[in-house]
Motif scaffolding. Structure first.
Motif, PDB file in Angstrom:
ATOM      1  N   GLU A  54      -4.279  -3.398  -9.721  1.00 21.64           N
ATOM      2  CA  GLU A  54      -3.989  -2.710 -10.986  1.00 21.64           C
ATOM      3  C   GLU A  54      -3.259  -1.387 -10.769  1.00 21.64           C
ATOM      4  O   GLU A  54      -2.411  -0.995 -11.572  1.00 21.64           O
ATOM      5  CB  GLU A  54      -5.273  -2.464 -11.784  1.00 21.64           C
ATOM      6  CG  GLU A  54      -5.881  -3.698 -12.389  1.00 21.64           C
ATOM      7  CD  GLU A  54      -6.720  -4.491 -11.389  1.00 21.64           C
ATOM      8  OE1 GLU A  54      -7.053  -3.956 -10.311  1.00 21.64           O
ATOM      9  OE2 GLU A  54      -7.024  -5.651 -11.691  1.00 21.64           O
ATOM     10  N   ALA A  55      -3.591  -0.688  -9.686  1.00 24.02           N
ATOM     11  CA  ALA A  55      -2.943   0.602  -9.428  1.00 24.02           C
ATOM     12  C   ALA A  55      -1.444   0.430  -9.241  1.00 24.02           C
ATOM     13  O   ALA A  55      -0.645   1.214  -9.760  1.00 24.02           O
ATOM     14  CB  ALA A  55      -3.568   1.283  -8.210  1.00 24.02           C
ATOM     15  N   VAL A  56      -1.037  -0.602  -8.520  1.00 23.79           N
ATOM     16  CA  VAL A  56       0.392  -0.856  -8.314  1.00 23.79           C
ATOM     17  C   VAL A  56       1.053  -1.202  -9.645  1.00 23.79           C
ATOM     18  O   VAL A  56       2.172  -0.763  -9.925  1.00 23.79           O
ATOM     19  CB  VAL A  56       0.617  -1.981  -7.279  1.00 23.79           C
ATOM     20  CG1 VAL A  56       2.070  -2.409  -7.240  1.00 23.79           C
ATOM     21  CG2 VAL A  56       0.170  -1.536  -5.912  1.00 23.79           C
ATOM     22  N   GLN A  57       0.362  -1.962 -10.469  1.00 23.25           N
ATOM     23  CA  GLN A  57       0.920  -2.360 -11.751  1.00 23.25           C
ATOM     24  C   GLN A  57       1.226  -1.134 -12.616  1.00 23.25           C
ATOM     25  O   GLN A  57       2.336  -1.004 -13.138  1.00 23.25           O
ATOM     26  CB  GLN A  57      -0.058  -3.281 -12.474  1.00 23.25           C
ATOM     27  CG  GLN A  57       0.438  -3.764 -13.809  1.00 23.25           C
ATOM     28  CD  GLN A  57      -0.594  -4.676 -14.484  1.00 23.25           C
ATOM     29  OE1 GLN A  57      -1.653  -4.936 -13.933  1.00 23.25           O
ATOM     30  NE2 GLN A  57      -0.268  -5.127 -15.664  1.00 23.25           N
ATOM     31  N   TYR A  58       0.283  -0.230 -12.763  1.00 22.73           N
ATOM     32  CA  TYR A  58       0.462   0.918 -13.653  1.00 22.73           C
ATOM     33  C   TYR A  58       1.338   2.005 -13.037  1.00 22.73           C
ATOM     34  O   TYR A  58       2.255   2.513 -13.683  1.00 22.73           O
ATOM     35  CB  TYR A  58      -0.892   1.489 -14.071  1.00 22.73           C
ATOM     36  CG  TYR A  58      -1.707   0.500 -14.866  1.00 22.73           C
ATOM     37  CD1 TYR A  58      -1.222  -0.029 -16.050  1.00 22.73           C
ATOM     38  CD2 TYR A  58      -2.947   0.066 -14.416  1.00 22.73           C
ATOM     39  CE1 TYR A  58      -1.949  -0.960 -16.784  1.00 22.73           C
ATOM     40  CE2 TYR A  58      -3.687  -0.855 -15.139  1.00 22.73           C
ATOM     41  CZ  TYR A  58      -3.183  -1.360 -16.314  1.00 22.73           C
ATOM     42  OH  TYR A  58      -3.908  -2.277 -17.038  1.00 22.73           O
ATOM     43  N   ILE A  59       1.071   2.368 -11.802  1.00 21.71           N
ATOM     44  CA  ILE A  59       1.872   3.400 -11.159  1.00 21.71           C
ATOM     45  C   ILE A  59       3.292   2.885 -10.921  1.00 21.71           C
ATOM     46  O   ILE A  59       4.260   3.635 -11.070  1.00 21.71           O
ATOM     47  CB  ILE A  59       1.208   3.883  -9.851  1.00 21.71           C
ATOM     48  CG1 ILE A  59      -0.122   4.567 -10.172  1.00 21.71           C
ATOM     49  CG2 ILE A  59       2.125   4.838  -9.095  1.00 21.71           C
ATOM     50  CD1 ILE A  59      -0.934   4.949  -8.962  1.00 21.71           C
ATOM     51  N   GLY A  60       3.423   1.610 -10.584  1.00 20.67           N
ATOM     52  CA  GLY A  60       4.746   1.023 -10.380  1.00 20.67           C
ATOM     53  C   GLY A  60       5.581   1.041 -11.647  1.00 20.67           C
ATOM     54  O   GLY A  60       6.782   1.327 -11.612  1.00 20.67           O
ATOM     55  N   MET A  61       4.956   0.753 -12.784  1.00 17.87           N
ATOM     56  CA  MET A  61       5.682   0.779 -14.052  1.00 17.87           C
ATOM     57  C   MET A  61       6.120   2.211 -14.386  1.00 17.87           C
ATOM     58  O   MET A  61       7.268   2.436 -14.782  1.00 17.87           O
ATOM     59  CB  MET A  61       4.830   0.226 -15.188  1.00 17.87           C
ATOM     60  CG  MET A  61       5.576   0.157 -16.513  1.00 17.87           C
ATOM     61  SD  MET A  61       4.577  -0.428 -17.876  1.00 17.87           S
ATOM     62  CE  MET A  61       4.092  -2.029 -17.301  1.00 17.87           C
ATOM     63  N   ALA A  62       5.222   3.157 -14.200  1.00 18.36           N
ATOM     64  CA  ALA A  62       5.567   4.557 -14.463  1.00 18.36           C
ATOM     65  C   ALA A  62       6.691   5.009 -13.535  1.00 18.36           C
ATOM     66  O   ALA A  62       7.639   5.685 -13.962  1.00 18.36           O
ATOM     67  CB  ALA A  62       4.338   5.439 -14.284  1.00 18.36           C
ATOM     68  N   HIS A  63       6.598   4.616 -12.275  1.00 18.78           N
ATOM     69  CA  HIS A  63       7.635   4.992 -11.314  1.00 18.78           C
ATOM     70  C   HIS A  63       8.981   4.368 -11.687  1.00 18.78           C
ATOM     71  O   HIS A  63      10.024   5.034 -11.589  1.00 18.78           O
ATOM     72  CB  HIS A  63       7.240   4.562  -9.897  1.00 18.78           C
ATOM     73  CG  HIS A  63       8.336   4.733  -8.905  1.00 18.78           C
ATOM     74  ND1 HIS A  63       8.820   5.968  -8.537  1.00 18.78           N
ATOM     75  CD2 HIS A  63       9.067   3.822  -8.223  1.00 18.78           C
ATOM     76  CE1 HIS A  63       9.796   5.803  -7.671  1.00 18.78           C
ATOM     77  NE2 HIS A  63       9.962   4.511  -7.462  1.00 18.78           N
ATOM     78  N   GLY A  64       8.984   3.128 -12.129  1.00 19.46           N
ATOM     79  CA  GLY A  64      10.225   2.472 -12.529  1.00 19.46           C
ATOM     80  C   GLY A  64      10.900   3.182 -13.685  1.00 19.46           C
ATOM     81  O   GLY A  64      12.118   3.405 -13.677  1.00 19.46           O
ATOM     82  N   ILE A  65      10.121   3.566 -14.675  1.00 15.42           N
ATOM     83  CA  ILE A  65      10.660   4.283 -15.833  1.00 15.42           C
ATOM     84  C   ILE A  65      11.199   5.644 -15.406  1.00 15.42           C
ATOM     85  O   ILE A  65      12.296   6.052 -15.801  1.00 15.42           O
ATOM     86  CB  ILE A  65       9.587   4.420 -16.932  1.00 15.42           C
ATOM     87  CG1 ILE A  65       9.278   3.044 -17.521  1.00 15.42           C
ATOM     88  CG2 ILE A  65      10.019   5.391 -18.016  1.00 15.42           C
ATOM     89  CD1 ILE A  65       8.033   2.999 -18.385  1.00 15.42           C
ATOM     90  N   LEU A  66      10.431   6.357 -14.571  1.00 10.72           N
ATOM     91  CA  LEU A  66      10.874   7.669 -14.097  1.00 10.72           C
ATOM     92  C   LEU A  66      12.115   7.556 -13.210  1.00 10.72           C
ATOM     93  O   LEU A  66      12.993   8.424 -13.258  1.00 10.72           O
ATOM     94  CB  LEU A  66       9.745   8.367 -13.340  1.00 10.72           C
ATOM     95  CG  LEU A  66       8.601   8.875 -14.214  1.00 10.72           C
ATOM     96  CD1 LEU A  66       7.405   9.261 -13.361  1.00 10.72           C
ATOM     97  CD2 LEU A  66       9.068  10.054 -15.060  1.00 10.72           C
ATOM     98  N   PHE A  67      12.204   6.495 -12.426  1.00  8.62           N
ATOM     99  CA  PHE A  67      13.381   6.283 -11.574  1.00  8.62           C
ATOM    100  C   PHE A  67      14.636   6.117 -12.420  1.00  8.62           C
ATOM    101  O   PHE A  67      15.669   6.747 -12.165  1.00  8.62           O
ATOM    102  CB  PHE A  67      13.177   5.056 -10.673  1.00  8.62           C
ATOM    103  CG  PHE A  67      14.389   4.687  -9.872  1.00  8.62           C
ATOM    104  CD1 PHE A  67      14.706   5.380  -8.724  1.00  8.62           C
ATOM    105  CD2 PHE A  67      15.215   3.652 -10.283  1.00  8.62           C
ATOM    106  CE1 PHE A  67      15.843   5.047  -7.985  1.00  8.62           C
ATOM    107  CE2 PHE A  67      16.339   3.308  -9.550  1.00  8.62           C
ATOM    108  CZ  PHE A  67      16.655   4.011  -8.402  1.00  8.62           C
ATOM    109  N   ILE A  68      14.566   5.284 -13.441  1.00  8.84           N
ATOM    110  CA  ILE A  68      15.715   5.064 -14.322  1.00  8.84           C
ATOM    111  C   ILE A  68      16.085   6.359 -15.040  1.00  8.84           C
ATOM    112  O   ILE A  68      17.269   6.721 -15.131  1.00  8.84           O
ATOM    113  CB  ILE A  68      15.426   3.922 -15.314  1.00  8.84           C
ATOM    114  CG1 ILE A  68      15.324   2.593 -14.553  1.00  8.84           C
ATOM    115  CG2 ILE A  68      16.508   3.848 -16.400  1.00  8.84           C
ATOM    116  CD1 ILE A  68      14.774   1.452 -15.365  1.00  8.84           C
TER     117      ILE A  68
END
Length: 116
Positions: A54-68
């Motif tokens: 779950e941590a990868v799912q949530y932090i990964g999504m936040a990171h993807g949005i911040l990266f873009i």
């Protein structure tokens, strides 16, 4: 107790609009860099060592949005401030490396300060 906050050197001779744009890039860069470190150092070990995905799912999504957001704001900042040609490739490369956005921010501000 003082908190560390991103600052823009007053010696850069930028307009208020340019300063705001650079400050936005700095803040998004710090957030993107932090989310990447959280993903690498906390979320991925939780997933692969403890089976908690779950941590990868949530932090990964936040990171993807911040990266873009970081890439878009980097391009906007490069145009508004008329930064050197190396700015966009260096900023993109920095976003793929741990601690890269922090180092890029430091190098960009030093370059802008030395060229004014």
């Amino acid at each position: 107790m003082s908190q560390a906050t991103p600052t823009i050197e007053p010696a850069l001779n930028l307009s208020k609009r340019q300063t705001t744009t650079l400050k936005t890039l700095t803040i998004i860069g710090y957030l993107e860099g932090t989310s990447f470190l959280l993903l690498l150092c906390i979320a991925m070990p939780l997933k692969y060592m403890m089976g908690i995905s779950e941590a990868v799912q949530y932090i990964g999504m936040a990171h993807g949005i911040l990266f873009i957001a970081y890439i878009i704001i980097l391009m906007v900042t490069a145009v508004k401030i008329k930064t050197p040609y190396w700015t966009i490739p260096a900023g993109v490369l920095g976003s793929f490396l741990p601690f890269g956005p922090f180092i890029f921010d430091h190098l960009l501000k030093n370059n802008l300060k030395n060229n004014t």
